[in-house]
Design an enzyme around this catalytic site. Structure first.
Site, PDB file in Angstrom:
ATOM      1  CG  ASP A   1      -1.959  -1.157   1.156  1.00 36.23           C
ATOM      2  OD1 ASP A   1      -1.909  -1.964   0.214  1.00 36.23           O
ATOM      3  OD2 ASP A   1      -2.783  -1.251   2.083  1.00 36.23           O
TER       4      ASP A   1
ATOM      5  CE  LYS B   1      -3.609  -4.400   1.164  1.00 39.74           C
ATOM      6  NZ  LYS B   1      -4.309  -3.581   2.133  1.00 39.74           N
TER       7      LYS B   1
ATOM      8  CB  CYS C   1      -2.213  -2.732   5.325  1.00 36.19           C
ATOM      9  SG  CYS C   1      -3.857  -2.003   5.165  1.00 36.19           S
TER      10      CYS C   1
HETATM   11  N1  TIU Z   1      -2.607   0.258   4.324  1.00 37.10           N
HETATM   12  C1  TIU Z   1      -3.057   0.447   5.542  1.00 37.10           C
HETATM   13  O1  TIU Z   1      -2.350   0.249   6.530  1.00 37.10           O
HETATM   14  N2  TIU Z   1      -4.347   0.944   5.659  1.00 37.10           N
HETATM   15  C2  TIU Z   1      -4.775   1.704   6.719  1.00 37.10           C
HETATM   16  O2  TIU Z   1      -5.940   2.056   6.782  1.00 37.10           O
HETATM   17  N3  TIU Z   1      -3.825   2.067   7.621  1.00 37.10           N
HETATM   18  C3  TIU Z   1      -3.977   2.950   8.669  1.00 37.10           C
HETATM   19  O3  TIU Z   1      -3.056   3.046   9.465  1.00 37.10           O
HETATM   20  N4  TIU Z   1      -5.090   3.678   8.745  1.00 37.10           N
END
Ligand code: TIU
Length: 229
Positions: A25, A130, A163
């Site tokens: 991400d 995802k 994530c």
């Molecule tokens: N990619 C990921 O970690 N999504 C989140 O929503 N992370 C947060 O820390 N909010």
């Protein structure tokens, strides 16, 4: 290529041809102002320091010809893959699907959902959209890795305790050896990153191993790893 590297809680041995880098991400929505991360009230500048190490890790994985997966947390424009419980989080007007300075927040195809330029995928690398925090939930990642005979996953990306950790735990339960690269991941909360590193490698590596970027990128092939020298 077989490698044995310094890691915690113990040295980590793996075969690069049976490994995949899972870059989690590294999207504008999490790393830049105006995206999903900031909409949730976070200071996105906390993540900037992991971009350069993540790029070095990516370059290393490319140099050893490892399988590479770039995940992106993003939803379909009609929100059909976003459960109501997730949609209702955050302040009204700044929720998933709402308009923001980088387009609709956390929606696939919008500027914000794309990767930061430093971590842009190359042709031949897998981009995996995802809908959840974990990369195995509602995706074909497990089948994709099985087809490549992968048994080891090397993790980086954001955020460490959301994530990255969720995916690492999913992978650990599926039987993969999991390594988290310390400098190549970050959290909006530095103490959450530290806690995640600590809990992953506690209890003899209950979730996996952690290692420095230098331990990985400086590793030299060693036949001693399996006592064949
Ligand atoms: N990619 C990921 O970690 N999504 C989140 O929503 N992370 C947060 O820390 N909010």
């Amino acid at each position: 290529m077989e490698l044995l590297i310094d890691a915690q809680p113990a040295p980590f041995g793996f075969e690069t041809t049976r490994s995949a880098l899972i870059m989690i991400d590294m999207q504008r929505d999490f790393l830049l102002p105006g995206g999903f991360g900031e909409a949730l009230g976070n200071d996105v500048s906390q993540l900037a320091g992991c971009i350069a190490p993540a790029r070095q890790l990516l370059d290393w994985a490319r140099s050893v010809r490892m399988s590479i997966v770039h995940t992106k947390e993003a939803h379909a424009p009609d929100l059909s893959d976003c459960p109501p419980a997730k949609l209702q989080r955050g302040a009204p007007g700044k929720r998933i699907g709402d308009a923001g300075p980088m387009g609709r927040i956390l929606i696939d195809g919008e500027v914000g959902s794309d990767f930061v330029p430093e971590l842009a995928p190359l042709a031949g690398e897998r981009v995996l959209r995802k809908p959840g925090k974990g990369a195995f939930y509602a995706t074909d990642l497990g089948d994709w890795l099985a087809r490549r005979n992968v048994d080891t996953l090397i993790f980086a990306g954001v955020t460490t305790e959301v994530c990255v950790q969720t995916t690492m735990r999913e992978a650990n339960d599926r039987g993969y050896n999991c390594l988290l690269v310390e400098e190549a991941t970050a959290s909006y909360f530095p103490h959450f990153k530290q806690a995640t590193l600590d809990m992953v490698r506690a209890q003899g590596g209950i979730v996996g191993w952690t290692a420095s970027l230098a331990a990985l990128t400086g590793a030299r092939e060693t036949l001693l790893a399996k006592g064949r020298a």
